[in-house]
Motif scaffolding. Structure first.
Motif, PDB file in Angstrom:
ATOM      1  N   GLY A  37       0.828  -1.254   0.029  1.00  0.00           N
ATOM      2  CA  GLY A  37      -0.135  -0.056  -0.119  1.00  0.00           C
ATOM      3  C   GLY A  37       0.891   1.179   0.053  1.00  0.00           C
ATOM      4  O   GLY A  37       1.984   1.251   0.335  1.00  0.00           O
ATOM      5  N   ARG A  38       0.353   2.349  -0.312  1.00  0.00           N
ATOM      6  CA  ARG A  38       0.964   3.739  -0.436  1.00  0.00           C
ATOM      7  C   ARG A  38       0.657   4.185   1.043  1.00  0.00           C
ATOM      8  O   ARG A  38      -0.160   4.128   1.785  1.00  0.00           O
ATOM      9  N   THR A  39       1.985   4.868   1.216  1.00  0.00           N
ATOM     10  CA  THR A  39       1.923   5.668   2.610  1.00  0.00           C
ATOM     11  C   THR A  39       1.156   6.656   2.617  1.00  0.00           C
ATOM     12  O   THR A  39       0.373   6.996   3.807  1.00  0.00           O
ATOM     13  N   TYR A  40       0.327   7.441   1.580  1.00  0.00           N
ATOM     14  CA  TYR A  40      -0.623   8.247   1.573  1.00  0.00           C
ATOM     15  C   TYR A  40      -1.905   7.679   2.116  1.00  0.00           C
ATOM     16  O   TYR A  40      -2.698   8.366   2.942  1.00  0.00           O
ATOM     17  N   GLU A  41      -2.332   6.450   1.633  1.00  0.00           N
ATOM     18  CA  GLU A  41      -3.460   5.750   1.911  1.00  0.00           C
ATOM     19  C   GLU A  41      -3.674   4.787   3.098  1.00  0.00           C
ATOM     20  O   GLU A  41      -4.606   4.913   3.526  1.00  0.00           O
ATOM     21  N   TRP A  42      -2.582   4.432   3.367  1.00  0.00           N
ATOM     22  CA  TRP A  42      -2.493   3.325   4.059  1.00  0.00           C
ATOM     23  C   TRP A  42      -2.869   3.738   5.562  1.00  0.00           C
ATOM     24  O   TRP A  42      -3.959   3.121   6.198  1.00  0.00           O
ATOM     25  N   PRO A  43      -2.598   5.077   6.199  1.00  0.00           N
ATOM     26  CA  PRO A  43      -3.046   5.603   7.518  1.00  0.00           C
ATOM     27  C   PRO A  43      -4.562   5.707   7.287  1.00  0.00           C
ATOM     28  O   PRO A  43      -5.262   5.437   8.463  1.00  0.00           O
ATOM     29  N   LEU A  44      -5.123   6.313   6.244  1.00  0.00           N
ATOM     30  CA  LEU A  44      -6.698   6.514   6.153  1.00  0.00           C
ATOM     31  C   LEU A  44      -7.344   5.269   6.347  1.00  0.00           C
ATOM     32  O   LEU A  44      -8.360   5.049   6.956  1.00  0.00           O
ATOM     33  N   LYS A  45      -6.718   4.135   5.623  1.00  0.00           N
ATOM     34  CA  LYS A  45      -7.498   2.919   5.517  1.00  0.00           C
ATOM     35  C   LYS A  45      -7.547   2.210   6.767  1.00  0.00           C
ATOM     36  O   LYS A  45      -8.567   1.603   7.343  1.00  0.00           O
ATOM     37  N   HIS A  46      -6.414   2.255   7.581  1.00  0.00           N
ATOM     38  CA  HIS A  46      -6.420   1.425   8.909  1.00  0.00           C
ATOM     39  C   HIS A  46      -7.000   2.354  10.069  1.00  0.00           C
ATOM     40  O   HIS A  46      -7.070   1.876  11.218  1.00  0.00           O
ATOM     41  N   LEU A  47      -7.209   3.473   9.680  1.00  0.00           N
ATOM     42  CA  LEU A  47      -7.678   4.402  10.959  1.00  0.00           C
ATOM     43  C   LEU A  47      -9.194   4.609  11.092  1.00  0.00           C
ATOM     44  O   LEU A  47      -9.744   5.177  11.753  1.00  0.00           O
ATOM     45  N   ALA A  48      -9.844   4.111   9.942  1.00  0.00           N
ATOM     46  CA  ALA A  48     -11.060   4.072   9.923  1.00  0.00           C
ATOM     47  C   ALA A  48     -12.182   3.224  10.569  1.00  0.00           C
ATOM     48  O   ALA A  48     -11.658   2.165  11.056  1.00  0.00           O
ATOM     49  N   ASP A  49     -13.258   3.797  11.195  1.00  0.00           N
ATOM     50  CA  ASP A  49     -13.988   2.968  12.058  1.00  0.00           C
ATOM     51  C   ASP A  49     -15.049   2.125  11.245  1.00  0.00           C
ATOM     52  O   ASP A  49     -14.933   2.225   9.808  1.00  0.00           O
ATOM     53  N   ALA A  50     -16.020   1.570  11.756  1.00  0.00           N
ATOM     54  CA  ALA A  50     -16.882   0.821  10.724  1.00  0.00           C
ATOM     55  C   ALA A  50     -17.678   1.508   9.889  1.00  0.00           C
ATOM     56  O   ALA A  50     -18.422   1.315   8.881  1.00  0.00           O
ATOM     57  N   PHE A  51     -18.026   2.817  10.174  1.00  0.00           N
ATOM     58  CA  PHE A  51     -18.491   3.860   9.127  1.00  0.00           C
ATOM     59  C   PHE A  51     -17.738   4.260   8.188  1.00  0.00           C
ATOM     60  O   PHE A  51     -18.123   5.246   7.551  1.00  0.00           O
ATOM     61  N   ASN A  52     -16.562   3.819   8.235  1.00  0.00           N
ATOM     62  CA  ASN A  52     -15.376   4.405   7.194  1.00  0.00           C
ATOM     63  C   ASN A  52     -15.174   5.765   7.353  1.00  0.00           C
ATOM     64  O   ASN A  52     -14.819   6.491   6.548  1.00  0.00           O
ATOM     65  N   GLU A  53     -15.153   6.105   8.761  1.00  0.00           N
ATOM     66  CA  GLU A  53     -14.864   7.564   9.209  1.00  0.00           C
ATOM     67  C   GLU A  53     -13.601   7.594   9.917  1.00  0.00           C
ATOM     68  O   GLU A  53     -13.213   6.772  10.866  1.00  0.00           O
ATOM     69  N   VAL A  54     -12.804   8.802   9.607  1.00  0.00           N
ATOM     70  CA  VAL A  54     -11.387   8.628  10.313  1.00  0.00           C
ATOM     71  C   VAL A  54     -11.598  10.205  10.981  1.00  0.00           C
ATOM     72  O   VAL A  54     -11.809  11.054  10.379  1.00  0.00           O
ATOM     73  N   THR A  55     -11.243  10.132  12.259  1.00  0.00           N
ATOM     74  CA  THR A  55     -11.249  11.511  13.059  1.00  0.00           C
ATOM     75  C   THR A  55      -9.819  12.175  13.126  1.00  0.00           C
ATOM     76  O   THR A  55      -8.885  11.428  12.988  1.00  0.00           O
ATOM     77  N   PRO A  56      -9.958  13.318  13.044  1.00  0.00           N
ATOM     78  CA  PRO A  56      -8.527  14.275  13.051  1.00  0.00           C
ATOM     79  C   PRO A  56      -7.776  13.728  14.481  1.00  0.00           C
ATOM     80  O   PRO A  56      -6.465  13.584  14.287  1.00  0.00           O
ATOM     81  N   ARG A  57      -8.329  13.401  15.410  1.00  0.00           N
ATOM     82  CA  ARG A  57      -7.544  12.950  16.617  1.00  0.00           C
ATOM     83  C   ARG A  57      -6.933  11.597  16.502  1.00  0.00           C
ATOM     84  O   ARG A  57      -5.584  11.467  16.731  1.00  0.00           O
ATOM     85  N   SER A  58      -7.574  10.755  15.730  1.00  0.00           N
ATOM     86  CA  SER A  58      -6.601   9.570  15.311  1.00  0.00           C
ATOM     87  C   SER A  58      -5.625   9.788  14.347  1.00  0.00           C
ATOM     88  O   SER A  58      -4.513   9.081  14.458  1.00  0.00           O
ATOM     89  N   PHE A  59      -5.675  10.512  13.222  1.00  0.00           N
ATOM     90  CA  PHE A  59      -5.094  10.695  12.195  1.00  0.00           C
ATOM     91  C   PHE A  59      -3.656  11.423  12.861  1.00  0.00           C
ATOM     92  O   PHE A  59      -2.728  11.086  12.409  1.00  0.00           O
ATOM     93  N   LEU A  60      -4.015  12.501  13.388  1.00  0.00           N
ATOM     94  CA  LEU A  60      -2.852  13.239  14.056  1.00  0.00           C
ATOM     95  C   LEU A  60      -2.211  12.553  15.255  1.00  0.00           C
ATOM     96  O   LEU A  60      -0.800  12.397  15.194  1.00  0.00           O
ATOM     97  N   GLY A  61      -3.029  11.663  15.820  1.00  0.00           N
ATOM     98  CA  GLY A  61      -2.100  10.573  16.774  1.00  0.00           C
ATOM     99  C   GLY A  61      -1.066   9.815  16.325  1.00  0.00           C
ATOM    100  O   GLY A  61      -0.151   9.543  16.671  1.00  0.00           O
ATOM    101  N   LEU A  62      -1.767   9.083  14.852  1.00  0.00           N
ATOM    102  CA  LEU A  62      -0.741   8.266  14.011  1.00  0.00           C
ATOM    103  C   LEU A  62       0.521   8.937  13.724  1.00  0.00           C
ATOM    104  O   LEU A  62       1.569   8.414  13.934  1.00  0.00           O
ATOM    105  N   MET A  63       0.523  10.262  13.183  1.00  0.00           N
ATOM    106  CA  MET A  63       1.359  10.860  12.521  1.00  0.00           C
ATOM    107  C   MET A  63       2.304  11.387  13.855  1.00  0.00           C
ATOM    108  O   MET A  63       3.745  11.399  13.652  1.00  0.00           O
ATOM    109  N   ILE A  64       1.956  11.670  14.926  1.00  0.00           N
ATOM    110  CA  ILE A  64       2.960  12.243  15.969  1.00  0.00           C
ATOM    111  C   ILE A  64       3.585  10.799  16.481  1.00  0.00           C
ATOM    112  O   ILE A  64       4.974  11.186  16.720  1.00  0.00           O
ATOM    113  N   ALA A  65       3.090   9.823  16.443  1.00  0.00           N
ATOM    114  CA  ALA A  65       3.617   8.645  17.187  1.00  0.00           C
ATOM    115  C   ALA A  65       4.628   7.957  16.220  1.00  0.00           C
ATOM    116  O   ALA A  65       5.776   7.800  16.569  1.00  0.00           O
ATOM    117  N   ALA A  66       4.351   8.208  14.855  1.00  0.00           N
ATOM    118  CA  ALA A  66       5.228   7.907  13.768  1.00  0.00           C
ATOM    119  C   ALA A  66       6.586   8.785  13.907  1.00  0.00           C
ATOM    120  O   ALA A  66       7.575   8.224  13.549  1.00  0.00           O
TER     121      ALA A  66
END
Length: 487
Positions: free
Chosen positions: A322-351
């Motif tokens: 997978g691509r580094t652009y799409e991978w975080p979005l795909k794996h941070l989505a909940d069952a409604f296929n929604e990603v929150t900024p809190r989860s997204f920024l949290g992943l990037m900060i930890a990375a």
């Protein structure tokens, strides 16, 4: 000129230094600030005074926008991002925030005015009183306590006359009063009371359609507005008019890149942007959505490739991961296929905090995998604040391979007596249990599954087996072939 290793390290340090806790309240110490203001085009409805109901999962920004609306200085800045909303012609008061700090109204005041034995009429009177309270505050009158306002709110003729006079006065001056309700999930700790209060509030919201310049605006969770046990004739129309607060992939990357562009690594990030032939940014350009890397998916992908490499693995077959652009979005989505900024920024900060800093990029695929684990743990922890039973029902499932048939999941819960423990703990702890059934009917493990499904923690695949998004699966220690290993 190609950015130097020092530039890449400076950008990495700036991401790592972003605040890990981006949760907000509408008022108080965790209220939104000017530096945090980012305005996706689709979020205009969240501030639009003509939209009475905004729903969104935890972390999507409900309290953030409630706080922006309620703060004169932030609302003035937001007006430049959303000029068609005429936000500077609004006066905003809070109807309920969960905080008992006058003029804010919280649960203690609510419980004082609406006793446990109250019927729906008493609950409606309370919410009418919150509207009169907001009107008095907007007019600069000396505020009475909410209990003292109840007799006034109970008299239909008096109440209607006050509202009509306020409405006409505002219209004559070309202004509107918006009364904001936030943190509505904190109103009750039992299902019957939550439903009573929610229905009463929604009935008052419907009745307020009679006024053009005095408007109400609710920020609430999807499961609260979609609760099938809340019923009155006009509710389907209110649900149809509600807007859901979501974040697109370009909004999420736009948020991340804008934080970097305006942060401590501003100069290094500008060198990276120029090397890629991309536009640099000012705060006003970002706020008014005139900065193309904040909006354009192709430019964002180029930027992410420069920062993290193109794929989630090295070598000729790396593209298969997978691509580094799409991978975080795909794996941070909940069952409604929604990603929150809190989860997204949290992943990037930890990375950005993971391992040694590389010399040829800002973050690594290994860091992004680590970021998913950190974001998953944070998400489950935050969900636990909202649903205190969540960890107790996920824990027995640790080690289970997904996707899975119903009975195998339900058997795990039966053997661990998970449902019984969750119901007992909720009663002891004084919080809302996961399941509420009609009198005489016992809750089942299937009811528990549906409770998790309603909040996006579990889902059903096309082959009808039960599955769980990686966002929750990783922290809950469930397994999946080829998936990121649990923490």
């Amino acid at each position: 000129m190609k950015p130097s290793v020092a530039d890449l390290h400076a950008i990495r340090a700036a991401i790592a230094a972003l605040p890990p806790d981006v949760s907000h309240d509408a008022i108080g110490a965790s209220a939104p600030t000017l530096d945090e203001l980012y305005a996706p085009a689709t979020h205009a409805t969240a501030l639009d005074p003509s939209t009475p109901i905004v729903s969104g999962a935890r972390g999507t920004g409900k309290s953030f926008w409630a706080g922006v609306l309620g703060a004169d200085d932030l609302r003035a800045v937001a007006a430049t991002a959303y000029p068609r909303l005429h936000l500077t012609s609004l006066d905003v008061q809070f109807g309920y925030t969960g905080f008992d700090s006058p003029p804010s109204i919280g649960r203690e005041t609510l419980d004082q005015c609406v006793p446990a034995s109250a019927d729906i009429e008493e609950a409606r009177v309370f919410f009418w009183a919150t509207i009169l309270y907001a009107i008095d505050n907007a007019q600069g009158k000396q505020l009475s306590s909410l209990p003292k306002l109840l007799p006034r709110a109970r008299k239909l003729d008096t109440r209607a006359a006050e509202l009509t006079a306020m409405d006409r006065g505002l219209q004559e001056h070309g202004r509107k009063l918006v009364i904001v309700y936030d943190a509505l999930d904190t109103m009750a700790t039992s299902w019957p009371r939550r439903r009573l209060l929610t229905q009463a509030l929604l009935e008052v919201v419907w009745a307020m359609r009679a006024y053009r310049a005095v408007r109400v605006k609710l920020f609430l969770r999807p499961d609260q507005i979609e609760d099938d046990a809340v019923r009155f004739v006009e509710l389907p129309k209110l649900r149809a008019g509600a807007v859901r607060l979501t974040w697109s992939e370009t909004d999420l990357y736009g948020l991340l890149f804008s934080r970097i562009a305006l942060g401590d690594a501003q100069t290094s990030f500008q060198r990276l942007l120029k090397w890629l032939g991309l536009q640099t940014a000012s705060r006003e350009e970002i706020l008014r959505r005139l900065w193309s890397p904040g909006q354009d998916a192709t430019q964002q992908q180029n930027l992410m490739t420069a920062m993290a490499g193109p794929y989630m693995a090295e070598g000729v077959h790396g593209y298969k991961k997978g691509r580094t652009y799409e991978w975080p979005l795909k794996h941070l989505a909940d069952a409604f296929n929604e990603v929150t900024p809190r989860s997204f920024l949290g992943l990037m900060i930890a990375a950005a905090r993971h391992g040694a800093a590389p010399s040829d990029r800002v973050i690594t695929p290994a860091g992004i995998h680590h970021g998913l684990r950190a974001a998953s743990k944070t998400r489950v922890d935050q969900l636990h604040d909202e649903f205190p039973w969540i960890k107790g029902v996920l824990a027995p499932l640790a080690g289970l391979l997904l996707p899975q048939e119903d009975e195998k999941v339900f058997n795990v819960w039966r053997q661990a007596r998970t449902l019984q423990s969750a119901m007992t703990d909720a009663k002891t702890g004084g919080y809302l249990p996961p399941v509420h059934t009609a009198p005489g009917k016992s809750p089942t493990e299937r009811d528990l599954y549906h409770a998790l499904e309603r909040i996006g923690v579990m889902m059903r695949r096309k082959d009808d087996r039960i599955d769980m998004p990686d966002l929750f699966r990783v922290a809950a220690k469930l397994l999946k072939k080829g998936g990121t290993a649990p923490i």
